[in-house]
Design a protein around this motif. Structure first.
Motif, PDB file in Angstrom:
ATOM      1  N   GLN A  86      -0.325  13.189 -27.388  1.00  0.00           N
ATOM      2  CA  GLN A  86       0.741  13.160 -28.393  1.00  0.00           C
ATOM      3  C   GLN A  86       1.761  12.104 -27.981  1.00  0.00           C
ATOM      4  N   SER A  87       2.518  11.638 -28.964  1.00  0.00           N
ATOM      5  CA  SER A  87       3.649  10.774 -28.630  1.00  0.00           C
ATOM      6  C   SER A  87       4.720  11.626 -27.949  1.00  0.00           C
ATOM      7  N   ARG A  88       5.642  10.959 -27.310  1.00  0.00           N
ATOM      8  CA  ARG A  88       6.745  11.684 -26.662  1.00  0.00           C
ATOM      9  C   ARG A  88       7.501  12.527 -27.705  1.00  0.00           C
ATOM     10  N   GLU A  89       7.742  11.947 -28.871  1.00  0.00           N
ATOM     11  CA  GLU A  89       8.471  12.654 -29.921  1.00  0.00           C
ATOM     12  C   GLU A  89       7.694  13.881 -30.408  1.00  0.00           C
ATOM     13  N   GLN A  90       6.388  13.714 -30.615  1.00  0.00           N
ATOM     14  CA  GLN A  90       5.564  14.854 -31.046  1.00  0.00           C
ATOM     15  C   GLN A  90       5.585  15.955 -29.988  1.00  0.00           C
ATOM     16  N   PHE A  91       5.449  15.563 -28.731  1.00  0.00           N
ATOM     17  CA  PHE A  91       5.445  16.542 -27.646  1.00  0.00           C
ATOM     18  C   PHE A  91       6.768  17.313 -27.611  1.00  0.00           C
ATOM     19  N   LEU A  92       7.889  16.574 -27.612  1.00  0.00           N
ATOM     20  CA  LEU A  92       9.198  17.232 -27.517  1.00  0.00           C
ATOM     21  C   LEU A  92       9.480  18.096 -28.741  1.00  0.00           C
ATOM     22  N   THR A  93       9.075  17.627 -29.919  1.00  0.00           N
ATOM     23  CA  THR A  93       9.258  18.426 -31.138  1.00  0.00           C
ATOM     24  C   THR A  93       8.499  19.740 -31.026  1.00  0.00           C
ATOM     25  N   GLU A  94       7.234  19.660 -30.618  1.00  0.00           N
ATOM     26  CA  GLU A  94       6.403  20.862 -30.501  1.00  0.00           C
ATOM     27  C   GLU A  94       6.941  21.818 -29.439  1.00  0.00           C
ATOM     28  N   GLN A  95       7.333  21.275 -28.289  1.00  0.00           N
ATOM     29  CA  GLN A  95       7.776  22.150 -27.195  1.00  0.00           C
ATOM     30  C   GLN A  95       9.131  22.794 -27.493  1.00  0.00           C
ATOM     31  N   THR A  96      10.074  22.024 -28.033  1.00  0.00           N
ATOM     32  CA  THR A  96      11.391  22.604 -28.332  1.00  0.00           C
ATOM     33  C   THR A  96      11.285  23.627 -29.458  1.00  0.00           C
ATOM     34  N   LYS A  97      10.382  23.390 -30.408  1.00  0.00           N
ATOM     35  CA  LYS A  97      10.166  24.378 -31.474  1.00  0.00           C
ATOM     36  C   LYS A  97       9.608  25.670 -30.884  1.00  0.00           C
ATOM     37  N   GLU A  98       8.648  25.521 -30.006  1.00  0.00           N
ATOM     38  CA  GLU A  98       8.030  26.690 -29.359  1.00  0.00           C
ATOM     39  C   GLU A  98       9.076  27.495 -28.576  1.00  0.00           C
ATOM     40  N   ILE A 104      14.380  33.079 -30.180  1.00  0.00           N
ATOM     41  CA  ILE A 104      14.863  33.825 -31.351  1.00  0.00           C
ATOM     42  C   ILE A 104      14.069  35.117 -31.535  1.00  0.00           C
ATOM     43  N   GLN A 105      12.745  35.042 -31.338  1.00  0.00           N
ATOM     44  CA  GLN A 105      11.936  36.253 -31.477  1.00  0.00           C
ATOM     45  C   GLN A 105      12.324  37.299 -30.434  1.00  0.00           C
ATOM     46  N   GLU A 106      12.616  36.833 -29.217  1.00  0.00           N
ATOM     47  CA  GLU A 106      12.896  37.780 -28.138  1.00  0.00           C
ATOM     48  C   GLU A 106      14.337  38.274 -28.128  1.00  0.00           C
ATOM     49  N   TYR A 107      15.283  37.375 -28.435  1.00  0.00           N
ATOM     50  CA  TYR A 107      16.697  37.749 -28.301  1.00  0.00           C
ATOM     51  C   TYR A 107      17.471  37.736 -29.614  1.00  0.00           C
ATOM     52  N   SER A 109      19.742  37.688 -32.652  1.00  0.00           N
ATOM     53  CA  SER A 109      21.085  37.229 -33.000  1.00  0.00           C
ATOM     54  C   SER A 109      21.862  36.705 -31.791  1.00  0.00           C
ATOM     55  N   LEU A 110      21.571  37.188 -30.613  1.00  0.00           N
ATOM     56  CA  LEU A 110      22.263  36.699 -29.417  1.00  0.00           C
ATOM     57  C   LEU A 110      22.032  35.189 -29.248  1.00  0.00           C
ATOM     58  N   VAL A 111      20.792  34.759 -29.399  1.00  0.00           N
ATOM     59  CA  VAL A 111      20.465  33.339 -29.267  1.00  0.00           C
ATOM     60  C   VAL A 111      21.060  32.542 -30.423  1.00  0.00           C
ATOM     61  N   VAL A 112      20.963  33.089 -31.630  1.00  0.00           N
ATOM     62  CA  VAL A 112      21.518  32.389 -32.804  1.00  0.00           C
ATOM     63  C   VAL A 112      23.019  32.195 -32.616  1.00  0.00           C
ATOM     64  N   ASN A 113      23.730  33.217 -32.118  1.00  0.00           N
ATOM     65  CA  ASN A 113      25.171  33.086 -31.870  1.00  0.00           C
ATOM     66  C   ASN A 113      25.469  31.967 -30.883  1.00  0.00           C
ATOM     67  N   HIS A 114      24.678  31.863 -29.820  1.00  0.00           N
ATOM     68  CA  HIS A 114      24.878  30.784 -28.845  1.00  0.00           C
ATOM     69  C   HIS A 114      24.599  29.416 -29.463  1.00  0.00           C
ATOM     70  N   MET A 115      23.589  29.350 -30.304  1.00  0.00           N
ATOM     71  CA  MET A 115      23.276  28.076 -30.974  1.00  0.00           C
ATOM     72  C   MET A 115      24.418  27.673 -31.897  1.00  0.00           C
ATOM     73  N   ILE A 116      24.969  28.642 -32.607  1.00  0.00           N
ATOM     74  CA  ILE A 116      26.101  28.355 -33.502  1.00  0.00           C
ATOM     75  C   ILE A 116      27.300  27.876 -32.681  1.00  0.00           C
ATOM     76  N   ASP A 117      27.575  28.537 -31.563  1.00  0.00           N
ATOM     77  CA  ASP A 117      28.677  28.105 -30.695  1.00  0.00           C
ATOM     78  C   ASP A 117      28.455  26.682 -30.178  1.00  0.00           C
ATOM     79  N   ALA A 118      27.215  26.312 -29.932  1.00  0.00           N
ATOM     80  CA  ALA A 118      26.905  24.984 -29.405  1.00  0.00           C
ATOM     81  C   ALA A 118      27.051  23.899 -30.470  1.00  0.00           C
ATOM     82  N   LEU A 119      27.173  24.279 -31.736  1.00  0.00           N
ATOM     83  CA  LEU A 119      27.287  23.291 -32.813  1.00  0.00           C
ATOM     84  C   LEU A 119      28.592  22.506 -32.753  1.00  0.00           C
TER      85      LEU A 119
END
Length: 143
Positions: A86-98, A104-107, A109-119
């Protein structure tokens, strides 16, 4: 491909790879297909490294499904060339999505709240993309 281990203390590609794996992937992402000897030659410019070490790590990357191997030449000029699957971009896109989906599946709203704070510190274009995605979700559209 799914990376089985992630180093949360690492930076950049070192989150997904060991240091030598990361450096080899970086070299291969920035060049044409290369032989083990060519990769070793590039790494040797930074610090001495044995060809056996480079061969072992590149074969592990091949076994993990991160590299492809193509045979070139004939007879004495026959050589294996390696390139990233894969290209570097494809690899990073796939891994960060995973990673983000797993968090999100495991944690939830806790993770979503942290992501919102990081915005607070992200590029305005990311905020605009998030707004478009939320609008799509509200209106029942899929990607």
């Amino acid at each position: 491909m799914k990376i089985k281990k992630m180093n949360i203390d690492g930076e950049g590609l070192n989150r997904f790879f060991g240091p030598l794996e990361s450096r080899i992937m970086d070299i291969l992402w920035s060049s044409e297909a290369l032989s083990i000897k060519e990769v070793q030659s590039i790494l040797n410019q930074e610090s001495p490294i044995s060809i056996n070490t480079v061969m072992t790590v590149m074969n592990r990357l091949l076994d993990k499904g991160l590299l492809t191997k193509t045979m070139t030449g004939t007879g004495r000029t026959r050589a294996a060339k390696f390139s990233p699957l894969q290209s570097r971009e494809q690899f990073l896109t796939e891994q960060t999505k995973e990673v983000s989906q797993g968090l999100i599946q495991e944690y939830g709203s806790l993770v979503v709240n942290h992501m919102i704070d990081a915005l607070d510190d992200v590029d305005p274009e990311v905020i605009a993309k998030l707004e478009r995605k939320l609008n799509d979700i509200r209106h029942g559209k899929k990607q």
